[in-house]
Scaffold this active site. Structure first.
Site, PDB file in Angstrom:
ATOM      1  N   LYS A   1     -30.711  30.256  61.865  1.00  0.00           N
ATOM      2  CA  LYS A   1     -29.524  29.471  62.195  1.00  0.00           C
ATOM      3  C   LYS A   1     -29.599  28.038  61.643  1.00  0.00           C
ATOM      4  O   LYS A   1     -30.690  27.559  61.287  1.00  0.00           O
ATOM      5  CB  LYS A   1     -29.332  29.488  63.710  1.00  0.00           C
ATOM      6  CG  LYS A   1     -28.960  30.880  64.246  1.00  0.00           C
ATOM      7  CD  LYS A   1     -28.618  30.850  65.723  1.00  0.00           C
ATOM      8  CE  LYS A   1     -28.127  32.211  66.196  1.00  0.00           C
ATOM      9  NZ  LYS A   1     -27.696  32.180  67.620  1.00  0.00           N
TER      10      LYS A   1
ATOM     11  N   ARG B   1     -36.340  42.038  67.800  1.00  0.00           N
ATOM     12  CA  ARG B   1     -35.781  41.453  69.031  1.00  0.00           C
ATOM     13  C   ARG B   1     -36.902  40.959  69.945  1.00  0.00           C
ATOM     14  O   ARG B   1     -36.804  39.914  70.564  1.00  0.00           O
ATOM     15  CB  ARG B   1     -34.942  42.483  69.801  1.00  0.00           C
ATOM     16  CG  ARG B   1     -33.546  42.640  69.298  1.00  0.00           C
ATOM     17  CD  ARG B   1     -32.680  41.428  69.496  1.00  0.00           C
ATOM     18  NE  ARG B   1     -32.105  41.310  70.812  1.00  0.00           N
ATOM     19  CZ  ARG B   1     -31.034  40.588  71.101  1.00  0.00           C
ATOM     20  NH1 ARG B   1     -30.416  39.896  70.139  1.00  0.00           N
ATOM     21  NH2 ARG B   1     -30.574  40.513  72.305  1.00  0.00           N
TER      22      ARG B   1
ATOM     23  N   THR C   1     -32.329  35.175  74.805  1.00  0.00           N
ATOM     24  CA  THR C   1     -31.219  34.393  74.224  1.00  0.00           C
ATOM     25  C   THR C   1     -31.368  32.890  74.489  1.00  0.00           C
ATOM     26  O   THR C   1     -31.079  32.074  73.610  1.00  0.00           O
ATOM     27  CB  THR C   1     -29.881  34.876  74.842  1.00  0.00           C
ATOM     28  OG1 THR C   1     -29.742  36.272  74.582  1.00  0.00           O
ATOM     29  CG2 THR C   1     -28.699  34.126  74.264  1.00  0.00           C
TER      30      THR C   1
ATOM     31  N   ARG D   1     -38.089  32.160  69.751  1.00  0.00           N
ATOM     32  CA  ARG D   1     -37.196  31.228  70.451  1.00  0.00           C
ATOM     33  C   ARG D   1     -37.981  30.307  71.386  1.00  0.00           C
ATOM     34  O   ARG D   1     -37.596  29.154  71.589  1.00  0.00           O
ATOM     35  CB  ARG D   1     -36.106  32.010  71.188  1.00  0.00           C
ATOM     36  CG  ARG D   1     -35.028  32.506  70.215  1.00  0.00           C
ATOM     37  CD  ARG D   1     -34.048  33.451  70.872  1.00  0.00           C
ATOM     38  NE  ARG D   1     -32.906  33.729  70.009  1.00  0.00           N
ATOM     39  CZ  ARG D   1     -32.013  34.688  70.263  1.00  0.00           C
ATOM     40  NH1 ARG D   1     -32.131  35.453  71.339  1.00  0.00           N
ATOM     41  NH2 ARG D   1     -30.993  34.872  69.437  1.00  0.00           N
TER      42      ARG D   1
ATOM     43  N   ASN E   1     -30.506  28.612  69.480  1.00  0.00           N
ATOM     44  CA  ASN E   1     -31.659  29.467  69.763  1.00  0.00           C
ATOM     45  C   ASN E   1     -32.353  29.998  68.510  1.00  0.00           C
ATOM     46  O   ASN E   1     -32.831  31.112  68.469  1.00  0.00           O
ATOM     47  CB  ASN E   1     -31.267  30.597  70.718  1.00  0.00           C
ATOM     48  CG  ASN E   1     -30.105  31.412  70.186  1.00  0.00           C
ATOM     49  OD1 ASN E   1     -29.707  31.227  69.042  1.00  0.00           O
ATOM     50  ND2 ASN E   1     -29.584  32.316  70.992  1.00  0.00           N
TER      51      ASN E   1
ATOM     52  N   HIS F   1     -30.762  34.508  64.885  1.00  0.00           N
ATOM     53  CA  HIS F   1     -30.069  35.683  65.438  1.00  0.00           C
ATOM     54  C   HIS F   1     -30.824  36.918  64.979  1.00  0.00           C
ATOM     55  O   HIS F   1     -31.339  36.959  63.868  1.00  0.00           O
ATOM     56  CB  HIS F   1     -28.627  35.750  64.906  1.00  0.00           C
ATOM     57  CG  HIS F   1     -28.011  37.106  65.084  1.00  0.00           C
ATOM     58  ND1 HIS F   1     -27.477  37.522  66.271  1.00  0.00           N
ATOM     59  CD2 HIS F   1     -27.895  38.160  64.224  1.00  0.00           C
ATOM     60  CE1 HIS F   1     -27.043  38.767  66.145  1.00  0.00           C
ATOM     61  NE2 HIS F   1     -27.277  39.179  64.912  1.00  0.00           N
TER      62      HIS F   1
END
Ligand code: ADP
Length: 207
Positions: free
Chosen positions: A11, A120, A126, A137, A157, A160
């Site tokens: 991001k 993930r 999140t 994260r 965060n 993605h």
């Protein structure tokens, strides 16, 4: 399916902070293979395609936000100005567009055994302040949901990552043309996974 592909977006704030290399290293070190990569500033049209889930997706984000507020001892109407999940989802979507088009991102397609779930897991919760120790994260951010609401931005965060095999298929097709996704064999696959016979897994590609 066992050998999967998944989409990662590094991001804008992570690109600005100069952590592209570190993030890619984490995935490479875990044994994932980059099969596509591009550096881009997301357009509204691209974000429309990425957030394709419609009202149900918006309600889901709204419900998650409500749940997160409850966990933090906050009233969602104080934080978001409404308790309607759809309305909350719409507000977060608008903020997400602003956030994700605020500068360049790096889009990656990663391939590996159970890549969707594994990526993930490495990515984490999140909300970075709630993310498990050692996840990306948690390692690269301490952003919290209440901070996000105070500044009127989604939680920044770091990256993605697609949340399911079906979502990964849609997202990969959305961000990359077929010709931009490269099929190749990485030198360590034999020792890590297949004892030299890559055909054991290559025909089991789920997406
Ligand atoms: P994830 O990115 O973990 O799959 P979602 O798809 O539910 O999470 O949400 C999309 C993005 O919206 C998140 O990456 C985050 O930037 C933002 N977001 C989601 N829920 C919240 C929340 N409760 N508060 C602030 N931002 C949020």
């Amino acid at each position: 399916m066992m050998n999967e592909r998944t989409l990662v977006l590094i991001k804008p704030e992570t690109v600005q902070r100069g952590y592209i290399g570190e993030i890619i290293t984490i995935f490479e070190r875990a044994g994932l293979k980059i099969v596509a990569a591009k550096f881009l500033v997301a357009t509204k049209k691209q974000l429309d395609g990425h957030f394709h889930g419609g009202d149900e997706w918006l309600r889901g984000i709204g419900r998650k936000t409500t749940e997160g507020c409850r966990e933090d001892g906050l009233r969602v109407e104080d934080v978001m100005g409404t308790s309607d999940p759809l309305e909350i989802g719409r507000k977060i979507k608008e903020q997400l567009y602003h956030y994700l088009s605020s500068g360049p991102m790096m889009a990656l397609v990663l391939e590996g055994i159970h890549a969707v779930k594994v990526v993930r897991k490495i990515t984490g919760h999140t909300i970075p302040a709630k993310a498990e120790t050692g996840t990306i994260r948690a390692m690269y951010s301490i952003a919290s949901a209440d901070l996000a609401s105070v500044v009127g931005s989604p939680a920044r965060n770091v990256i993605h990552a697609s949340s399911s095999v079906d979502e990964a298929k849609i997202e990969i097709r959305h961000w990359f043309k077929d010709s931009e996704v490269i099929e190749w064999k990485k030198i360590d696959e034999d020792v890590l996974f297949t004892d030299g016979d890559y055909t054991k897994i290559s025909d089991k590609k789920g997406n």
